[in-house]
Design an enzyme around this catalytic site. Structure first.
Site, PDB file in Angstrom:
ATOM      1  N   GLY A 181       0.681  -1.012  -0.001  1.00  0.00           N
ATOM      2  CA  GLY A 181       0.031  -0.031  -0.056  1.00  0.00           C
ATOM      3  C   GLY A 181       0.902   1.275   0.045  1.00  0.00           C
ATOM      4  CG  ASP A 182       3.474   2.703   3.466  1.00  0.00           C
ATOM      5  OD1 ASP A 182       2.568   3.207   3.430  1.00  0.00           O
ATOM      6  OD2 ASP A 182       3.964   2.177   4.312  1.00  0.00           O
ATOM      7  CG  ASP A 183       6.624  -0.427  -2.295  1.00  0.00           C
ATOM      8  OD1 ASP A 183       7.327   0.593  -2.128  1.00  0.00           O
ATOM      9  OD2 ASP A 183       6.842  -1.241  -1.743  1.00  0.00           O
ATOM     10  N   GLY A 186       2.913   5.720  -2.783  1.00  0.00           N
ATOM     11  CA  GLY A 186       4.328   6.440  -3.098  1.00  0.00           C
ATOM     12  C   GLY A 186       4.295   6.856  -4.555  1.00  0.00           C
TER      13      GLY A 186
END
Length: 401
Positions: A181-183, A186
């Site tokens: 999710g962060d990737d 980002g």
């Protein structure tokens, strides 16, 4: 084509396609730093602003062997300069606003409302830089019924349905082993910043870009949210595919491979190799209905061979197969070296480690790992003096923390 052919007309006077763009980030952990990392890898001048004590990624395992540096921090904060400011204090906030006045893009991933409480929200920063592109990354977004809720990567995977389909069919819902999710958030943050930059260059208008981990994972879920809204049942398939058979992870004599077929023409070739020419006429629908049978045939074939033999024989047939590598095995792959995907880099403590390289290849404006991750506050004097602060003023900031 070899790499020399691809880069034959490359320029050496630019850091990348975003050379000349200035990015300021006030971020922590991964989603925000990843957005700025992508832009920095593309050649932007990225300044990471941290509280004087440093952010959590500097203390988050795994560690670089025999070092106090962390793998995550060194990976996502390369190609950046570093400035320490306490944005909660008036003097730190004033210096930060001077920095913002020089920036094109600002990236933050605090919980919605936090920076506004500090006097550094979108409306505050655009007074210093009216055409600023202000990128906010959060779990649930800047507005919406759950926007005030704390949201981290595994929560986003769980909330948006992604984890419900991950794992073995009879197992439990499972999060991704990476910060997916962060990737993804980002990447969308960087993409949104570049789209807004294009609009600003055409119109002179800056804007606020709102990126939510949940939204991004929903978007990257292959239409599953739409299927869910329509009541279409979705099953967990583990290593198999609902659209193809045989396709799975298979045990060989010395490891495992991932192999399979999708097209009927591929199946005909594989059926011949399996010694089952009598099944060569099976269509995709036929194979899905006889999944266990055709999957078992490929499993038996693989069990009698090494991973290298299976990959080689599939290659001869023009069929897809690969050894299932660990990350340690991946690092030794010849193809990884041929793509320059690990760059030997000397870190701040003098150790040299292979950092993951920028994935996109630009023939005219190549990207690379240009600099290691900076020490905490390494560029304080350089950056603050460029903003017009005197040595005495810089010294006073340091004394006040």
């Amino acid at each position: 084509m070899n790499n020399n052919d691809f880069f034959a007309n490359a320029r050496s006077d630019l850091d990348g396609p975003l050379h000349g763009v200035k990015v300021v980030e006030a971020t922590t952990t991964w989603a925000g730093p990843m957005a700025a990392c992508v832009l920095a890898d593309f050649g932007a001048d990225a300044v990471k602003v941290e509280l004087p004590g440093g952010e959590v990624a500097r203390r988050m395992p795994p560690m670089v062997p025999d070092s106090s540096l962390t793998v995550a921090h060194e990976t996502v904060n390369r190609n950046k300069r570093n400035l320490t400011l306490d944005l909660r204090q008036p003097a730190g906030r004033e210096a930060f606003l001077k920095l913002i006045a020089t920036a094109d893009i600002f990236i933050e991933n605090f919980r919605p409302g936090v920076l506004s409480d500090w006097g550094l929200g979108y409306d505050d920063l655009t007074k210093a830089k009216p055409d600023l592109i202000y990128v906010s990354i959060s779990g649930f977004g800047q507005f919406g019924t759950l926007s005030a809720r704390a949201g981290y990567d595994p929560l986003a995977q769980a909330y948006c349905g992604w984890a419900s389909l991950n794992g073995e069919p009879e197992g439990e819902p499972t999060k991704a082993p990476t910060w997916l999710g962060d990737d993804v958030a980002g990447l969308h943050g960087a993409l949104g910043a570049m789209a807004a930059l294009r609009h600003r260059d055409q119109t002179g208008e800056g804007q606020h870009v709102d990126v939510a981990l949940v939204d991004c994972l929903m978007f990257q879920s292959n239409g599953n949210p739409t299927a869910g809204a329509l009541g279409v049942p979705l099953e967990r398939w583990g290593n198999q595919f609902n659209l193809a058979a045989p396709s799975n992870s298979y045990a060989c004599s010395d490891g495992r491979v991932y192999a399979g077929v999708l097209l009927d023409s591929h199946w005909r070739r594989l059926a011949e190799r399996l010694g089952r020419a009598d099944l060569a006429a099976l269509t995709t629908l036929d194979r899905l209905q006889r999944r266990d049978e055709v999957d078992g045939l490929l499993a038996d074939y693989c069990a009698a061979r090494t991973t290298a033999e299976v990959v080689a024989e599939f290659g001869e047939l023009g069929l897809p197969a690969t050894r299932i590598n660990t990350y340690a095995e991946l690092a030794k792959e010849e193809h990884v070296a041929s793509r320059s995907m690990l760059t030997e880099t000397e870190l701040a403590d003098g150790r040299s480690v292979p950092l993951t390289s920028p994935p996109l290849k630009f023939s005219r404006t190549p990207t690379r790992v240009r600099t290691r991750a900076a020490r905490l506050g390494e560029h304080n004097e350089q950056i603050l003096s460029s903003l017009g602060l005197t040595p005495d003023e810089i010294g006073a900031l340091a004394e006040d923390g």
